[in-house]
Motif scaffolding. Structure first.
Motif, mmCIF file in Angstrom:
data_model
loop_
_atom_site.group_PDB
_atom_site.id
_atom_site.type_symbol
_atom_site.label_atom_id
_atom_site.label_comp_id
_atom_site.label_asym_id
_atom_site.label_seq_id
_atom_site.Cartn_x
_atom_site.Cartn_y
_atom_site.Cartn_z
ATOM 1 N N ALA A 299 18.041 24.636 -11.054
ATOM 2 C CA ALA A 299 17.051 25.871 -10.886
ATOM 3 C C ALA A 299 15.662 25.323 -10.895
ATOM 4 O O ALA A 299 14.774 25.860 -10.207
ATOM 5 C CB ALA A 299 17.486 27.128 -11.733
ATOM 6 N N TRP A 300 15.433 24.693 -11.982
ATOM 7 C CA TRP A 300 14.019 24.137 -12.063
ATOM 8 C C TRP A 300 13.924 22.672 -11.970
ATOM 9 O O TRP A 300 15.123 22.061 -12.518
ATOM 10 C CB TRP A 300 13.312 24.566 -13.165
ATOM 11 C CG TRP A 300 13.145 26.228 -13.108
ATOM 12 C CD1 TRP A 300 14.200 27.019 -13.389
ATOM 13 C CD2 TRP A 300 11.941 26.887 -12.810
ATOM 14 N NE1 TRP A 300 13.580 28.329 -12.995
ATOM 15 C CE2 TRP A 300 12.307 28.293 -13.010
ATOM 16 C CE3 TRP A 300 10.875 26.396 -12.533
ATOM 17 C CZ2 TRP A 300 11.328 29.141 -12.654
ATOM 18 C CZ3 TRP A 300 9.823 27.390 -12.471
ATOM 19 C CH2 TRP A 300 10.168 28.760 -12.232
ATOM 20 N N GLY A 301 12.828 21.959 -11.801
ATOM 21 C CA GLY A 301 12.680 20.581 -11.932
ATOM 22 C C GLY A 301 11.430 19.923 -11.955
ATOM 23 O O GLY A 301 10.307 20.550 -11.646
ATOM 24 N N PRO A 302 11.097 18.784 -12.468
ATOM 25 C CA PRO A 302 9.551 18.169 -12.244
ATOM 26 C C PRO A 302 9.273 17.797 -10.849
ATOM 27 O O PRO A 302 10.017 17.788 -10.179
ATOM 28 C CB PRO A 302 9.805 16.855 -13.251
ATOM 29 C CG PRO A 302 11.288 16.723 -13.545
ATOM 30 C CD PRO A 302 12.262 17.973 -12.918
ATOM 31 N N CYS A 303 8.070 18.018 -10.601
ATOM 32 C CA CYS A 303 7.201 17.808 -9.640
ATOM 33 C C CYS A 303 6.302 16.732 -9.586
ATOM 34 O O CYS A 303 5.399 16.924 -10.633
ATOM 35 C CB CYS A 303 6.820 19.098 -8.683
ATOM 36 S SG CYS A 303 5.977 18.770 -7.030
#
Length: 111
Positions: A86-90
């Protein structure tokens, strides 16, 4: 033994000492805890100055601007999260996690 031979031996000794030091440092650093994982990163707030400048939204379907249907953080070149997360680094927002379904004006389609 000539001066040239002596210099070669000293050069080899310096090299071996440096190599041994490098191996020792790599061993110690390899045993340290890894950087925080994506799940440990704070979520990027749309009110963050950089996020605001790039018109980041957590729900790409509500994005305003030039957005192709289906564009989202999870299919952007800069996104580094795991598939299905659902979330991750960018890369654009170091130290923060972005919503996989989010979007910003810097979206770059993965090739």
């Amino acid at each position: 033994m000539s001066n040239n031979d002596h210099d070669n031996i000293e050069g080899r000794r310096r090299f071996l000492k440096a190599a041994a030091g490098t191996v020792a440092a790599a061993t110690v650093l390899g045993g340290l805890p890894r950087r925080a994982g994506a799940q440990d990163l704070p979520h990027l707030s749309p009110s963050d100055p950089t996020a605001s400048a790039l018109k980041y939204v957590e729900d790409g379907s509500k994005a305003q601007g030039k957005k192709a249907p289906g564009d989202a953080c999870f299919n952007c070149n800069f996104y580094q999260g795991k598939a299905g997360a659902a979330w991750g680094p960018c890369q654009l927002f170091p130290g923060k996690a972005v919503a996989a379904k989010g979007w910003c004006v810097s979206h770059a389609v993965m090739i």
